[in-house]
Design an enzyme around this catalytic site. Structure first.
Site, PDB file in Angstrom:
ATOM      1  N   GLU A  79       0.797  -1.184  -0.035  1.00 56.23           N
ATOM      2  CA  GLU A  79       0.119   0.004   0.090  1.00 56.23           C
ATOM      3  C   GLU A  79       0.906   1.246  -0.083  1.00 56.23           C
ATOM      4  OE1 GLU A  79      -0.158  -2.423   2.235  1.00 56.23           O
ATOM      5  OE2 GLU A  79      -2.379  -2.732   2.992  1.00 56.23           O
ATOM      6  N   ASP A 154      -5.440  -7.571   6.594  1.00 60.89           N
ATOM      7  CA  ASP A 154      -7.035  -7.481   7.168  1.00 60.89           C
ATOM      8  C   ASP A 154      -7.963  -7.343   6.108  1.00 60.89           C
ATOM      9  OD1 ASP A 154      -6.427  -4.972   6.445  1.00 60.89           O
ATOM     10  OD2 ASP A 154      -6.489  -4.141   8.402  1.00 60.89           O
ATOM     11  N   TYR A 370       1.510  -5.694  13.097  1.00 58.94           N
ATOM     12  CA  TYR A 370       0.398  -5.173  12.528  1.00 58.94           C
ATOM     13  C   TYR A 370      -0.489  -4.276  13.651  1.00 58.94           C
ATOM     14  CZ  TYR A 370      -3.205  -3.824   9.137  1.00 58.94           C
ATOM     15  OH  TYR A 370      -4.122  -3.164   8.433  1.00 58.94           O
ATOM     16  N   HIS A 416      -3.963 -13.890  13.655  1.00 59.12           N
ATOM     17  CA  HIS A 416      -3.491 -12.476  14.285  1.00 59.12           C
ATOM     18  C   HIS A 416      -2.582 -12.496  15.435  1.00 59.12           C
ATOM     19  CE1 HIS A 416      -6.393  -9.962  11.484  1.00 59.12           C
ATOM     20  NE2 HIS A 416      -5.434 -10.865  10.700  1.00 59.12           N
TER      21      HIS A 416
END
Ligand SMILES: [Zn+2]
Ligand SMILES: [Zn+2]
Length: 743
Positions: A79, A154, A370, A416
């Site tokens: 990103e 995610d 994260y 996670h």
């Protein structure tokens, strides 16, 4: 001199500079780059308007160049430029890493873009400002056999990956790689186990996007029509606002009650020990209720005559267990409580730590896992490393026999992890020189929480003494830290250390002082960033990715404002909430909203279809919408008259509601467009004639400030209202000399 973060490294600027100026100074042609300023992409035409401030973060992404030789290589897409840079050095020459700068396609801005008649099909488009980025990505993909989509782990990251695949993937091998931390081991491990796009995650993201879009693009126009132009409402946002408004109403309705306390300062009779405080608890074995000063002073007169005798001493040992490592919500709460960071700032700083920071010779390193997670799990490797550190640095007594295990929220994704340092061996002090002050502070609390979560409990000795003076019973308590355990890293040992002297039953004490004091009961506190995030999480409203944006949206839209640390609803926020609660009872209902979140989780887990979730919601929503169109009162038409006359056309001015709350508008609107703020009661300290009035810079951005109603004859400007009796307020020169009155 100001210091900014430029592509993750500190850079000192000699003087004030705009982004355009910075590019000139660096000799970077603006045609060949994309500029990210504090996580926001700045369009070329705005570069000259954005002024750099201390601690700003600037990322310059170059389009041209890149490591891979043409032909047969692989394109990796992430990103953001910072993440791009960190990953780049872990992968070989065959890989070229590029940044998508978020979503490449999205719903259109100009219309709802949802086909309500045909299964809520979203109409994705490539927005104007994304076209160039997409074209560059296409160019890079040309001649490559493989594309790896390495977006965040995610729903949002999965959806971005899916859109990228649709745009670029034709005829190529496309794989999704997922890693929870940007370290060499994690990245290479992920590239060794590439997978397909998880369409359940994409479905959950799409459902949320479509739901929010339907609500936003239906409610906002309704509010424009009924209340004032430019207003907006949103699904989770309006429910969060309701929490703040409900709380404010409770506070305003609260009637404080008077009560009194009596405290005795006592001392042992022998030796010279420290005095201590005991508080009156009971009279004649009944809990005291002292409602007025007379009762208190007559009790004090009685007590003064009486001997103080220790009746009973209770000694207890209490364990203070460590807390779990941070989830997003707990990190936001701790960062607010300890560092006064608003939730959005916490996320902004955490993202830079996650994406990578230049650490001397090591280069760019991802420092934390994260930051959007509701899991408290630590990976096996992380636990081993943390236990190793505890043993080495603190010793055996701080290390539990077995690792501490914490329970995550029931739906938390098993893969996670909690937010933790990528290596606890990177002590905050060791890397402080490479971090901005905010990064250092946030990294430090993450490091401490993680290490302490794997330590033994602290042991606190707690003594309580009941002390009698006739029929009056006082109580004193104290505590002593016997073993610091997990508190040793938190630096909170002293809080537990406030011991009582050694007392024995039957012992006589000396009274040094007796105080009675008036108090009033207090209403519950207003919400802060920390307590609002906590409440949202407890009610099941929102998820790690939504807490911070929700609060930010509410402040940006002037529905709540920050007062000190508190979140206070504005008049506008209260009006809009009342209208929505009345006509959209379901949508504004806490349980209903929590249930929607659960259904999105079901989609993520493959137990429900996204279209079903949207359809069920739409059934409820569209029904209430049809009724509201007819039944909602038109606040707009009920404009309040005033004595003021419009100086432009001579018609009377009226008070209306708008995007910034109540404002004065000419009753001749739309023929006459005269509009202004409603003056406050404060008289202008400069000319003594005008009243002070809230204004906003022409751009509409930034904090409002106060000017004089006699402007332009009087040019008084202040950044706040003078307090009662204050002769002058601190004047502040504003950049824009010709502020536009807002309305
Ligand atoms: Zn007028
Ligand atoms: Zn004035």
């Amino acid at each position: 001199m100001i210091t900014i973060q430029l592509n993750g490294a500190k850079k000192t600027l000699k003087g004030p500079l705009t982004l355009a100026g910075l590019l000139l100074e660096l000799d970077v042609p603006k045609e060949k780059v994309v500029i990210e300023h504090n996580m926001e992409i700045i369009p070329k035409e705005r570069l000259a308007q954005v002024r750099l401030k201390e601690a700003d973060e600037v990322e310059i992404v170059h389009f041209v160049g890149g490591g891979a030789k043409s032909g047969g290589g692989a394109l990796v897409i992430v990103e953001s430029p910072a993440k791009c840079k960190t990953i780049n050095k872990y992968l070989g020459d065959r890989y070229e890493v590029a940044a998508s700068m978020g979503h490449v396609v999205d719903l259109p801005k100009s219309k709802m873009g949802i086909d309500l008649e045909h299964n809520f099909e979203p109409q994705y488009i490539v927005a104007k400002d994304r076209k160039k980025i997409l074209a560059e990505l296409k160019k890079k993909a040309k001649g490559k056999n493989e594309i790896y989509l390495a977006c965040d782990p995610d729903r949002e990251g999965e959806a971005i990956s899916w859109h990228l695949k649709n745009q670029l993937g034709a005829g190529k091998k496309v794989a999704r790689v997922v890693f929870n931390e940007i370290t060499k081991e994690a990245v290479l491990e992920a590239f060794n186990h590439p997978s397909d796009i998880d369409m359940n995650l994409v479905g959950a993201q799409q459902a949320r996007r479509v739901l929010d879009r339907i609500v936003g693009y239906s409610l906002s126009p309704l509010l424009w029509q009924k209340v004032g132009r430019g207003l907006s409402a949103g699904r989770v946002q309006s429910v969060a606002l309701r929490l703040v408004v409900d709380q404010e109403r409770k506070i305003r309705a609260f009637v404080p009650e008077e009560y009194w306390t009596i405290e005795a300062e006592l001392k042992k009779q022998k030796g010279a020990p420290k005095p201590f405080i005991a508080r009156l608890e009971k009279i004649d074995d009944k809990k005291i209720e002292m409602k007025d000063g007379q009762a208190a002073s007559s009790a004090v007169e009685n007590i003064k005559q009486l001997p103080f005798v220790v009746r009973e001493v209770k000694k207890q040992k209490k364990r203070r267990n460590p807390y779990p490592p941070f989830t997003t919500s707990k990190l936001q709460q701790a960062a607010y409580n300890l560092l006064k960071f608003p939730a959005s700032k916490t996320m902004r700083v955490a993202q830079t730590l996650y994406e990578g920071v230049e650490i001397g010779d090591e280069g760019s390193v991802g420092l934390i896992t994260y930051m959007r997670t509701d899991s408290v799990r630590l990976s096996g490797v992380a636990i081993e490393e943390t236990r190793g550190l505890i043993l080495k640095k603190y010793g055996k007594s701080y290390l539990p026999e077995k690792p501490n295990v914490y329970k995550s929220r029931k739906d938390a994704q098993a893969a996670h992890e909690a937010i933790r340092p990528t290596s606890v061996f990177r002590h905050p002090k060791d890397i402080e020189q490479y971090l901005s002050p905010d990064q250092f502070k946030l990294y430090s609390i993450i490091w401490r929480q993680t290490v302490s979560s794997q330590m033994t409990p602290a042991i606190v000795a707690q003594d309580t003494a009941d002390i009698a003076a006739g029929e009056y019973l006082f109580r004193a308590s104290g505590s002593r830290l016997e073993f610091p355990g997990c508190l040793v890293v938190q630096g909170r040992e002293e809080e537990q250390d406030n011991p009582l002297p050694n007392l024995e039953a039957g012992e006589m004490l000396t009274l040094l002082d007796l105080k009675h004091e008036q108090h009033f009961t207090k209403p519950s506190a207003r919400f802060t960033d920390a307590s609002l995030v906590k409440a949202l999480e407890e009610l099941g409203i929102g998820r790690p990715s939504t807490y911070a944006p929700t609060i930010q949206t509410l402040t940006e839209r002037d529905y709540i404002r920050r007062e000190g640390g508190s979140l206070v609803p504005t008049e506008l926020g209260m009006l809009v909430t009342d209208l929505l609660v009345k006509h959209f009872s379901k949508i504004l209902d806490f349980e209903f909203t929590a249930r929607m979140e659960e259904q999105l989780d079901e989609v993520e887990e493959g137990r429900n279809e996204w279209v079903n979730v949207v359809r069920e919601f739409y059934g409820v929503f569209s029904g209430q919408m049809e009724l509201a169109k007819v039944q909602m009162q038109t606040v707009k038409k009920e404009a309040e008259p005033t004595d003021e006359i419009c100086e432009t056309c001579g018609k009377p001015m009226v008070i209306k509601w708008g995007r910034r709350g109540r404002f004065m508008s000419c009753s001749g609107w739309p023929e006459c467009k005269n509009a202004k703020s409603i003056p406050t009661d404060a008289v202008c300290p400069q000319c003594g004639k005008g009243k002070l009035v809230a204004r906003r810079a022409r751009s509409g951005r930034g904090r409002p400030f106060y000017g004089c109603t006699k402007y332009p004859e009087c040019t008084f400007i202040a950044n706040r209202l003078p307090k009662a009796g204050e002769p002058a307020v601190d004047l502040k020169t504003l950049e824009e000399k010709d502020p536009e009155i807002y309305g």
